[in-house]
Design a protein around this motif. Structure first.
Motif, PDB file in Angstrom:
ATOM      1  N   ILE A   1      28.763  -3.670  23.141  1.00  0.00           N
ATOM      2  CA  ILE A   1      29.298  -4.884  22.528  1.00  0.00           C
ATOM      3  C   ILE A   1      30.798  -4.671  22.371  1.00  0.00           C
ATOM      4  N   ARG A   2      31.571  -5.643  22.832  1.00  0.00           N
ATOM      5  CA  ARG A   2      33.028  -5.508  22.784  1.00  0.00           C
ATOM      6  C   ARG A   2      33.620  -6.719  22.066  1.00  0.00           C
ATOM      7  N   VAL A   3      34.569  -6.489  21.175  1.00  0.00           N
ATOM      8  CA  VAL A   3      35.241  -7.568  20.446  1.00  0.00           C
ATOM      9  C   VAL A   3      36.621  -7.798  21.060  1.00  0.00           C
ATOM     10  N   MET A   4      36.888  -9.039  21.465  1.00  0.00           N
ATOM     11  CA  MET A   4      38.181  -9.395  22.045  1.00  0.00           C
ATOM     12  C   MET A   4      38.927 -10.338  21.092  1.00  0.00           C
ATOM     13  N   TYR A   5      40.238 -10.424  21.266  1.00  0.00           N
ATOM     14  CA  TYR A   5      41.081 -11.410  20.575  1.00  0.00           C
ATOM     15  C   TYR A   5      40.972 -11.337  19.052  1.00  0.00           C
ATOM     16  N   ALA A   6      41.206 -10.173  18.493  1.00  0.00           N
ATOM     17  CA  ALA A   6      41.171 -10.004  17.037  1.00  0.00           C
ATOM     18  C   ALA A   6      42.571 -10.209  16.465  1.00  0.00           C
ATOM     19  N   TYR A   7      42.665 -11.020  15.415  1.00  0.00           N
ATOM     20  CA  TYR A   7      43.963 -11.255  14.793  1.00  0.00           C
ATOM     21  C   TYR A   7      44.313 -10.048  13.929  1.00  0.00           C
ATOM     22  N   PRO A   8      45.476  -9.440  14.135  1.00  0.00           N
ATOM     23  CA  PRO A   8      45.783  -8.150  13.480  1.00  0.00           C
ATOM     24  C   PRO A   8      45.616  -8.166  11.960  1.00  0.00           C
ATOM     25  N   ALA A   9      46.109  -9.212  11.303  1.00  0.00           N
ATOM     26  CA  ALA A   9      46.071  -9.245   9.834  1.00  0.00           C
ATOM     27  C   ALA A   9      44.656  -9.342   9.291  1.00  0.00           C
TER      28      ALA A   9
ATOM     29  N   PRO B   1      34.549   1.243  20.875  1.00  0.00           N
ATOM     30  CA  PRO B   1      35.710   1.553  20.040  1.00  0.00           C
ATOM     31  C   PRO B   1      36.974   1.015  20.710  1.00  0.00           C
ATOM     32  N   TYR B   2      37.134  -0.280  20.626  1.00  0.00           N
ATOM     33  CA  TYR B   2      38.149  -0.981  21.412  1.00  0.00           C
ATOM     34  C   TYR B   2      38.691  -2.124  20.561  1.00  0.00           C
ATOM     35  N   PHE B   3      39.998  -2.164  20.402  1.00  0.00           N
ATOM     36  CA  PHE B   3      40.620  -3.166  19.547  1.00  0.00           C
ATOM     37  C   PHE B   3      41.632  -3.964  20.361  1.00  0.00           C
ATOM     38  N   ASP B   4      41.277  -5.221  20.594  1.00  0.00           N
ATOM     39  CA  ASP B   4      42.148  -6.139  21.320  1.00  0.00           C
ATOM     40  C   ASP B   4      42.878  -6.970  20.269  1.00  0.00           C
ATOM     41  N   VAL B   5      44.098  -6.537  19.916  1.00  0.00           N
ATOM     42  CA  VAL B   5      44.834  -7.151  18.804  1.00  0.00           C
ATOM     43  C   VAL B   5      46.237  -7.546  19.285  1.00  0.00           C
ATOM     44  N   PRO B   6      46.464  -8.824  19.555  1.00  0.00           N
ATOM     45  CA  PRO B   6      47.787  -9.255  20.041  1.00  0.00           C
ATOM     46  C   PRO B   6      48.832  -9.206  18.933  1.00  0.00           C
ATOM     47  N   PHE B   7      49.767  -8.285  19.059  1.00  0.00           N
ATOM     48  CA  PHE B   7      50.816  -8.144  18.047  1.00  0.00           C
ATOM     49  C   PHE B   7      51.977  -9.113  18.295  1.00  0.00           C
ATOM     50  N   GLN B   8      52.240  -9.447  19.538  1.00  0.00           N
ATOM     51  CA  GLN B   8      53.262 -10.405  19.974  1.00  0.00           C
ATOM     52  C   GLN B   8      54.693  -9.884  19.875  1.00  0.00           C
TER      53      GLN B   8
ATOM     54  N   ALA C   1      39.454   5.545  19.590  1.00  0.00           N
ATOM     55  CA  ALA C   1      39.517   4.110  19.880  1.00  0.00           C
ATOM     56  C   ALA C   1      40.693   3.793  20.797  1.00  0.00           C
ATOM     57  N   ALA C   2      40.497   2.769  21.617  1.00  0.00           N
ATOM     58  CA  ALA C   2      41.584   2.252  22.450  1.00  0.00           C
ATOM     59  C   ALA C   2      42.136   0.998  21.791  1.00  0.00           C
ATOM     60  N   ILE C   3      43.442   0.825  21.886  1.00  0.00           N
ATOM     61  CA  ILE C   3      44.099  -0.355  21.347  1.00  0.00           C
ATOM     62  C   ILE C   3      44.769  -1.105  22.495  1.00  0.00           C
ATOM     63  N   ARG C   4      44.385  -2.353  22.652  1.00  0.00           N
ATOM     64  CA  ARG C   4      45.029  -3.257  23.618  1.00  0.00           C
ATOM     65  C   ARG C   4      45.830  -4.286  22.834  1.00  0.00           C
ATOM     66  N   SER C   5      47.010  -4.616  23.329  1.00  0.00           N
ATOM     67  CA  SER C   5      47.789  -5.650  22.674  1.00  0.00           C
ATOM     68  C   SER C   5      48.585  -6.435  23.709  1.00  0.00           C
ATOM     69  N   SER C   6      49.120  -7.558  23.262  1.00  0.00           N
ATOM     70  CA  SER C   6      50.007  -8.352  24.115  1.00  0.00           C
ATOM     71  C   SER C   6      51.273  -8.659  23.332  1.00  0.00           C
ATOM     72  N   PHE C   7      52.354  -8.836  24.075  1.00  0.00           N
ATOM     73  CA  PHE C   7      53.663  -9.071  23.474  1.00  0.00           C
ATOM     74  C   PHE C   7      54.392 -10.157  24.254  1.00  0.00           C
ATOM     75  N   ILE C   8      55.242 -10.875  23.543  1.00  0.00           N
ATOM     76  CA  ILE C   8      56.075 -11.909  24.162  1.00  0.00           C
ATOM     77  C   ILE C   8      57.520 -11.440  24.111  1.00  0.00           C
TER      78      ILE C   8
ATOM     79  N   ARG D   1      33.585   1.263  34.199  1.00  0.00           N
ATOM     80  CA  ARG D   1      34.536   1.261  33.089  1.00  0.00           C
ATOM     81  C   ARG D   1      34.039   2.132  31.946  1.00  0.00           C
ATOM     82  N   LEU D   2      34.995   2.663  31.194  1.00  0.00           N
ATOM     83  CA  LEU D   2      34.691   3.358  29.951  1.00  0.00           C
ATOM     84  C   LEU D   2      34.590   2.334  28.831  1.00  0.00           C
ATOM     85  N   GLN D   3      34.061   2.749  27.691  1.00  0.00           N
ATOM     86  CA  GLN D   3      34.038   1.839  26.541  1.00  0.00           C
ATOM     87  C   GLN D   3      35.444   1.440  26.120  1.00  0.00           C
ATOM     88  N   THR D   4      36.412   2.228  26.478  1.00  0.00           N
ATOM     89  CA  THR D   4      37.807   1.953  26.098  1.00  0.00           C
ATOM     90  C   THR D   4      38.542   1.116  27.140  1.00  0.00           C
ATOM     91  N   GLN D   5      37.828   0.562  28.096  1.00  0.00           N
ATOM     92  CA  GLN D   5      38.428  -0.281  29.130  1.00  0.00           C
ATOM     93  C   GLN D   5      37.724  -1.640  29.146  1.00  0.00           C
TER      94      GLN D   5
END
Length: 435
Positions: free
Chosen positions: A215-223, A241-248, A281-288, A383-387
């Motif tokens: 089970i993977r959680v995507m698009y988590a708001y950091p706050a 163990p995967y955190f998709d948190v867009p910091f921007q 855990a792996a941390i994925r983020s996106s930035f503008i 893929r690994l759980q961290t991908q």
């Protein structure tokens, strides 16, 4: 969509994973109404394009896709091009006036599309043999990021009832799906509009019981990444163990102008907390980059953050002023050439980070989900759980006889910039020095 009924349909799904879910639901409805889904555009009576309207680049991709596929009309004059989705919702009149190649435009709000976007519609036409699938848990968004047009396009947050989500999760598992990726514009706010406290945590606890392997959680708001969310992810082996948190961004002034709730310090504390509470855990983020007000000082702050904090996966986007969003009034003062140069610098920084982090995996063992065989390159990949699927790197599997959908233990034998190479742990051990 009544005019498409009974036709041979080829679907192109553009944009995010949430669009992918909508596309699969659309195909199910069409198939139920006598359509035949074809895997080749040349064999279609109708080419159906699910558009993305989130940024200039996304809209450009939609236009280019329409123009490219409309060339097939030269050999098949009866071919129809239909476009649905987000871009149509905000630009239907302009598309109708400027793109005669399109025969049918259906916005999200069209009555014939209501079943696709209904919260209780869990019927989907998932690709046969798929080992991973997205599960949309909510529609719309309750955040007020100044640059984002999603609330304008998709409306406010509307969480799906939990029992309907669990029913869809079980249906996906019954179809052989091994990995379920929870998606929404903001998964961490799930259930808030339904009066459910800690909704995502409770949803995860119930999905775990339904038994999907991953089970993977995507698009988590950091706050909104809470201690309870960290706790359940750390405790449940099936939750990646995967955190998709867009910091921007990381600069306080830019974050405030973006309408974000975080500060640079709170983002850094969250990264540290994730790594402390969920080891490995792996941390994925996106930035503008190129947001109004970003000068060299603010840009260098962002570059230093990526270098210092070494996030596992990063996406970089250039600022696109979206009509009717609050940031539109700020203009677009950073030239496109400068935006693209900054993006290239950040991506180069991240390449170095990714190469170093992948190098640290060599010689270590991980669970891997075998995903597909690429016939053109004669490669079996997983893929690994961290991908995460599609957005991150993958494992190239060497000397592996497992089939898609199997979860095996592999040892990483070689690292590349974004991908790693691995082989079944038993084989790797046999070929280690001294064995």
């Amino acid at each position: 969509m009544h005019s498409i009924a009974g036709k041979r349909v080829y679907m192109v799904s553009l944009g995010c994973a949430k669009n992918r879910v909508d596309s699969e639901k659309t195909l199910y409805i069409l198939a139920r109404n006598g359509c035949t889904v074809t895997n080749t555009a040349e064999n279609a009576d109708v080419i159906l394009i699910n558009s993305c309207g989130f940024t200039n680049d996304a809209r450009r991709e939609t236009v280019e896709t329409v123009l490219e596929l409309s060339r097939l009309k030269e050999k098949n004059p009866g071919l129809k091009i239909a476009v649905i989705g987000c871009m149509v919702e905000i630009l239907k009149e302009e598309m109708a006036a400027e793109m005669p190649e399109i025969d049918l435009l259906l916005p999200l709000s069209d009555a014939s599309m209501s079943e696709v976007y209904s919260s209780d519609n869990e019927k989907r036409l998932v690709q046969p043999g798929a080992v991973s699938a997205y599960l949309k848990i909510a529609e719309g968004c309750a955040n007020s990021c100044s640059f984002c047009s999603i609330p304008l396009i998709r409306g406010p947050l509307k969480s799906r009832p939990m029992d309907e989500i669990l029913k869809e999760a079980r249906a996906l598992k019954d179809k052989g799906v091994k990995e379920i990726c929870l998606v929404a514009q903001d998964t961490t706010r799930y259930g808030a509009d339904l009066g459910i406290k800690d909704g995502l945590v409770k949803l995860l606890a119930n999905i775990v019981k339904s038994g999907p392997e991953w089970i993977r959680v995507m698009y988590a708001y950091p706050a909104l990444v809470t201690d309870d969310l960290l706790k359940i992810i750390a405790a449940e082996p099936s939750i990646c163990p995967y955190f998709d948190v867009p910091f921007q961004h990381i600069n306080d002034t830019i974050l405030k102008s973006m309408g974000r709730r975080e500060t640079g310090d709170s983002i850094k504390r969250l990264v540290d907390k994730i790594r402390e509470k969920v080891p490995g855990a792996a941390i994925r983020s996106s930035f503008i980059t190129g947001f109004p007000g970003e000068g060299q000082k603010e840009f260098k702050e962002l570059e230093k953050f990526l270098d210092d904090y070494m996030l596992d996966h990063v996406g970089i986007f250039t600022f696109s002023p979206e009509v009717k969003t609050p940031s539109y009034a700020l203009g677009d003062p950073v030239p496109d050439d400068e935006k693209n140069e900054r993006k290239a610098i950040l991506m180069e920084t991240q390449r170095d980070v990714s190469r170093e982090l992948n190098g640290q995996k060599v010689g270590k063992k991980f669970d891997a989900l075998v995903e597909k065989y690429n016939e053109s390159e004669s490669l079996l990949t997983g893929r690994l759980q961290t991908q995460g699927p599609e957005v991150d790197g993958e494992v190239i599997l060497d000397e592996c006889e497992a089939g898609p959908g199997e979860i095996i233990i592999i040892e990483v034998t070689q690292a590349m910039e974004y991908d790693v190479i691995g082989k079944p742990a038993s084989l790797a051990a046999m070929k280690s020095p001294g064995i």
